[in-house]
Design a protein around this motif. Structure first.
Motif, PDB file in Angstrom:
ATOM      1  N   PHE A 484     -70.062  27.284  71.612  1.00  0.00           N
ATOM      2  CA  PHE A 484     -69.074  26.939  72.644  1.00  0.00           C
ATOM      3  C   PHE A 484     -67.671  27.309  72.172  1.00  0.00           C
ATOM      4  O   PHE A 484     -67.391  27.384  70.967  1.00  0.00           O
ATOM      5  CB  PHE A 484     -69.129  25.442  72.944  1.00  0.00           C
ATOM      6  CG  PHE A 484     -70.366  25.010  73.675  1.00  0.00           C
ATOM      7  CD1 PHE A 484     -70.391  24.968  75.065  1.00  0.00           C
ATOM      8  CD2 PHE A 484     -71.520  24.646  72.981  1.00  0.00           C
ATOM      9  CE1 PHE A 484     -71.522  24.560  75.739  1.00  0.00           C
ATOM     10  CE2 PHE A 484     -72.659  24.234  73.654  1.00  0.00           C
ATOM     11  CZ  PHE A 484     -72.662  24.189  75.042  1.00  0.00           C
ATOM     12  N   SER A 489     -66.983  22.585  76.761  1.00  0.00           N
ATOM     13  CA  SER A 489     -68.432  22.358  76.920  1.00  0.00           C
ATOM     14  C   SER A 489     -69.012  23.217  78.048  1.00  0.00           C
ATOM     15  O   SER A 489     -70.086  22.916  78.571  1.00  0.00           O
ATOM     16  CB  SER A 489     -68.698  20.874  77.208  1.00  0.00           C
ATOM     17  OG  SER A 489     -68.036  20.467  78.403  1.00  0.00           O
ATOM     18  N   GLY A 518     -76.508  17.978  70.192  1.00  0.00           N
ATOM     19  CA  GLY A 518     -75.245  18.658  69.966  1.00  0.00           C
ATOM     20  C   GLY A 518     -74.557  18.146  68.714  1.00  0.00           C
ATOM     21  O   GLY A 518     -74.607  16.943  68.429  1.00  0.00           O
ATOM     22  N   THR A 520     -70.984  18.704  65.991  1.00  0.00           N
ATOM     23  CA  THR A 520     -69.668  19.296  65.745  1.00  0.00           C
ATOM     24  C   THR A 520     -69.396  19.302  64.237  1.00  0.00           C
ATOM     25  O   THR A 520     -70.165  18.726  63.453  1.00  0.00           O
ATOM     26  CB  THR A 520     -68.558  18.497  66.437  1.00  0.00           C
ATOM     27  OG1 THR A 520     -68.455  17.207  65.799  1.00  0.00           O
ATOM     28  CG2 THR A 520     -68.852  18.319  67.921  1.00  0.00           C
ATOM     29  N   SER A 533     -69.812  16.575  71.755  1.00  0.00           N
ATOM     30  CA  SER A 533     -71.178  17.029  71.470  1.00  0.00           C
ATOM     31  C   SER A 533     -72.141  16.562  72.559  1.00  0.00           C
ATOM     32  O   SER A 533     -73.082  17.275  72.926  1.00  0.00           O
ATOM     33  CB  SER A 533     -71.640  16.547  70.092  1.00  0.00           C
ATOM     34  OG  SER A 533     -71.739  15.136  70.064  1.00  0.00           O
ATOM     35  N   ASP A 535     -71.301  16.035  75.744  1.00  0.00           N
ATOM     36  CA  ASP A 535     -71.010  16.859  76.924  1.00  0.00           C
ATOM     37  C   ASP A 535     -71.692  18.226  76.821  1.00  0.00           C
ATOM     38  O   ASP A 535     -72.213  18.760  77.806  1.00  0.00           O
ATOM     39  CB  ASP A 535     -69.496  17.044  77.068  1.00  0.00           C
ATOM     40  CG  ASP A 535     -68.790  15.777  77.534  1.00  0.00           C
ATOM     41  OD1 ASP A 535     -69.497  14.868  78.020  1.00  0.00           O
ATOM     42  OD2 ASP A 535     -67.549  15.707  77.410  1.00  0.00           O
ATOM     43  N   ARG A 536     -71.663  18.808  75.628  1.00  0.00           N
ATOM     44  CA  ARG A 536     -72.283  20.121  75.437  1.00  0.00           C
ATOM     45  C   ARG A 536     -73.806  20.041  75.604  1.00  0.00           C
ATOM     46  O   ARG A 536     -74.416  20.897  76.254  1.00  0.00           O
ATOM     47  CB  ARG A 536     -71.927  20.667  74.053  1.00  0.00           C
ATOM     48  CG  ARG A 536     -70.456  21.084  73.945  1.00  0.00           C
ATOM     49  CD  ARG A 536     -70.078  21.472  72.520  1.00  0.00           C
ATOM     50  NE  ARG A 536     -68.724  22.038  72.474  1.00  0.00           N
ATOM     51  CZ  ARG A 536     -68.099  22.383  71.354  1.00  0.00           C
ATOM     52  NH1 ARG A 536     -68.697  22.218  70.177  1.00  0.00           N
ATOM     53  NH2 ARG A 536     -66.880  22.897  71.397  1.00  0.00           N
TER      54      ARG A 536
END
Length: 593
Positions: A484, A489, A518, A520, A533, A535-536
């Motif tokens: 991303f 996201s 997800g 980060t 994370s 949201d992704r």
């Protein structure tokens, strides 16, 4: 023969081979069922000489013609053929595969296995023996619908229907003098439409119970000059189901006369320079078997003969339709034209239009074998006369080099139609016969890996080696091109091919679950990272669910933020590796942790 036996006892096989080869080469028809043990022995000698193809062809002859216990030969032949034969998927499973892909592709699925030609053609009685004129506007067929004949039995008559604006008109009887109180049927017609060949049974001028006749189209549009083809063609038995070669100098037909290989065989006769038909000859032990071969059909343009058999080595039902090619003057091993035509019942009387677009044939349902109806169907690839270009390949694990299992489907991209699916063979190989200079999509599906798609622009015979890696369901998968933008996201276009592949895997494996996690790096606020994370992961879940219309609950999305790093973050590369999305596939029999 005694010399051969002496040499065999001495194990002087190099001397036995040419002698036995010559002896078998002089076989008459009766030898093929009386002396099949010699075919088996010659085949074994060929194997000793590493002549595998010759050996297998002899084993096939043994299995087609033996009249005793041949289970040992069958078992051995099956072991030799396990990596060369076709393993078609069951038809109901084939259509399940098609239905899955309807959700994710624009490929057109088949409309049906076959199509009944309807009430304008078919009746409550037996209808069979179709033949088409060269312009495809006249259909001739046989029916038992109308009259009682001699001995109060149903009378077979010839009927015809004209095609107008794509629709077949109400069928009509030919009437006299073609039809009579005797049985008429199984016609074929010349290219100019002026000569018809047909069978007539129990007639006073016949030589057997059914004979072959010819008739001429008269100037007023009626048929006349009916003529028995004579004793050179007809026998004291049943002779029927004629089919003309494209050059119209050879006539193929079925007969149960004495002296054949089985219950009924395919024969042929050729026209001499004076216009008379030469003595009929049997088509030999590759085409004919100890069982029944009937209803030959010679393609109107190509050197391809179709016929129906119950004695060939690979049948889906009772009688199946096969095709065979003439190469260098010899007929090749017949090929079953596949499950899209051949079902659990019986299929007979096959004909194809001159464009090789549609086939017409008579078939019975498995639960009603007494009644035949006429059916039509867009010509499947297996039945096409030009499907002679081989596409073959192997599917192996890229790490272990071991063969993989799965299902291979091929889609004709030019016409948007699927070709019958097959299981990958035990050694990982597969093979299809396709039409040259055409475009295809190869689709490989398995529970061990994601679906593989490969487009082929076919130019001559093609060999492929497809390498893939088995999915280890205990290890999460991380795809490099799912990255991303910082602090975002949104799904990027370059992510979509991988996400599509994951979505297609779930469609092809409807009981599997998917967990998306997800992650980060550690930079920034931990609460924000956890929310980002999540949201992704949610964005990927929504994309997959919308792509293939999955049931709710099959995809779980979890954001872990920076709480599960893969590396201690000393460099930017360490941070990049920790910024990831993981996919974990859960098999239905995998216990939850």
């Amino acid at each position: 023969m005694s010399t051969i036996q002496k040499l065999e006892r001495r194990k002087q096989y190099d001397q036995v081979l040419p002698l036995l080869e010559k002896y078998v080469g002089n076989f008459g028809i009766e030898n093929f069922y009386k002396d099949t043990n010699l075919l088996w022995r010659l085949g074994q000698l060929y194997e000793r000489q590493q002549q595998q193809e010759k050996a297998i062809s002899l084993y096939r002859l043994v299995l087609k013609h033996h009249r005793s216990d041949a289970r040992r030969v069958q078992s051995y032949y099956d072991s030799l053929e396990q990596n060369t034969r076709d393993y078609y998927v069951p038809l109901n499973y084939y259509y399940e595969l098609v239905e899955y892909r309807k959700k994710i592709t624009t490929f057109k699925p088949p409309k049906g296995v076959y199509l009944n030609m309807g009430n304008a053609i078919n009746s409550p009685y037996e209808d069979y023996g179709p033949a088409l004129s060269r312009d495809k506007e006249l259909l001739i067929f046989t029916s038992k619908r109308k009259f009682k004949g001699i001995n109060s039995k149903p009378n077979e008559d010839l009927f015809y229907s004209n095609q107008v604006n794509g629709y077949w008109q109400e069928a009509k009887a030919f009437g006299k003098p073609i039809n009579s109180i005797y049985n008429e049927g199984s016609a074929c017609i010349s290219r100019d439409g002026k000569t018809m060949y047909f069978a007539r049974c129990e007639a006073p001028d016949g030589y057997g119970n059914c004979d072959l006749y010819s008739a001429q189209l008269q100037p007023d549009g009626t048929w006349g000059q009916i003529k028995n083809l004579g004793p050179q063609v007809n026998s004291y038995a049943w002779d029927s189901q004629p089919s003309l070669s494209p050059t119209e100098d050879t006539l193929y037909f079925a007969s149960d006369r004495l002296g054949g290989f089985g219950l009924s065989d395919i024969y042929f006769t050729h026209k001499r320079k004076n216009g008379d038909w030469a003595p009929a000859k049997n088509m030999g032990p590759v085409i004919n078997t100890r069982e029944s071969e009937v209803s030959p059909f010679f393609h109107p343009l190509y050197q391809v003969l179709y016929f129906s058999s119950r004695g060939q080595l690979f049948n889906f039902g009772d009688f199946d339709i096969y095709k065979t090619y003439k190469v260098n003057g010899r007929w090749q091993e017949p090929l079953n034209i596949g499950p899209l035509v051949n079902g659990k019942g019986s299929e007979y009387y096959f004909t194809i239009d001159t464009d090789s677009k549609n086939l017409y044939y008579a078939r019975s349902e498995a639960d009603d074998i007494e009644n035949l109806d006429l059916f039509s169907f867009p010509l499947p690839m297996e039945a096409h006369p030009l499907a002679v270009t081989k596409v073959e390949g192997t599917l192996v694990d890229s790490v272990t080099q071991k063969p993989l299992s799965g299902v291979i489907s091929i889609i004709d991209l030019d016409n948007g139609i699927e070709i019958s699916s097959k299981y990958i063979r035990p050694d990982g190989s597969f093979e299809f016969s396709l039409i040259d200079n055409s475009r295809y999509m190869l689709i490989i599906q398995s529970s061990d890996f994601f679906t593989i798609e490969r487009e082929l622009s076919l130019q001559n015979d093609t060999s492929l080696q497809v390498m893939t890696t088995l999915i280890d369901y205990n290890i999460p998968m991380v795809f490099e091109n799912i990255e991303f933008d910082p602090m975002e996201s949104d799904i990027k276009p370059e992510m979509e091919p991988i996400l599509d592949e994951v979505a297609y895997f779930l469609i092809d494996h409807p009981t599997y679950l998917l967990e998306i996690s997800g992650h980060t790096d550690s930079a920034g606020n931990p609460d924000f990272n956890q929310e980002l994370s999540q949201d992704r992961a949610n964005a990927i879940r929504r994309y997959i669910e919308q792509k293939v219309n999955l049931d709710e609950g099959r995809v779980i999305a979890i954001g872990y933020g920076s709480s599960k790093p893969l590396r201690e973050e000393k460099t930017e590369e360490d941070k990049r590796i920790n910024r990831r999305v993981e996919f974990r596939v859960e098999k239905p029999d995998t216990p939850k942790k």
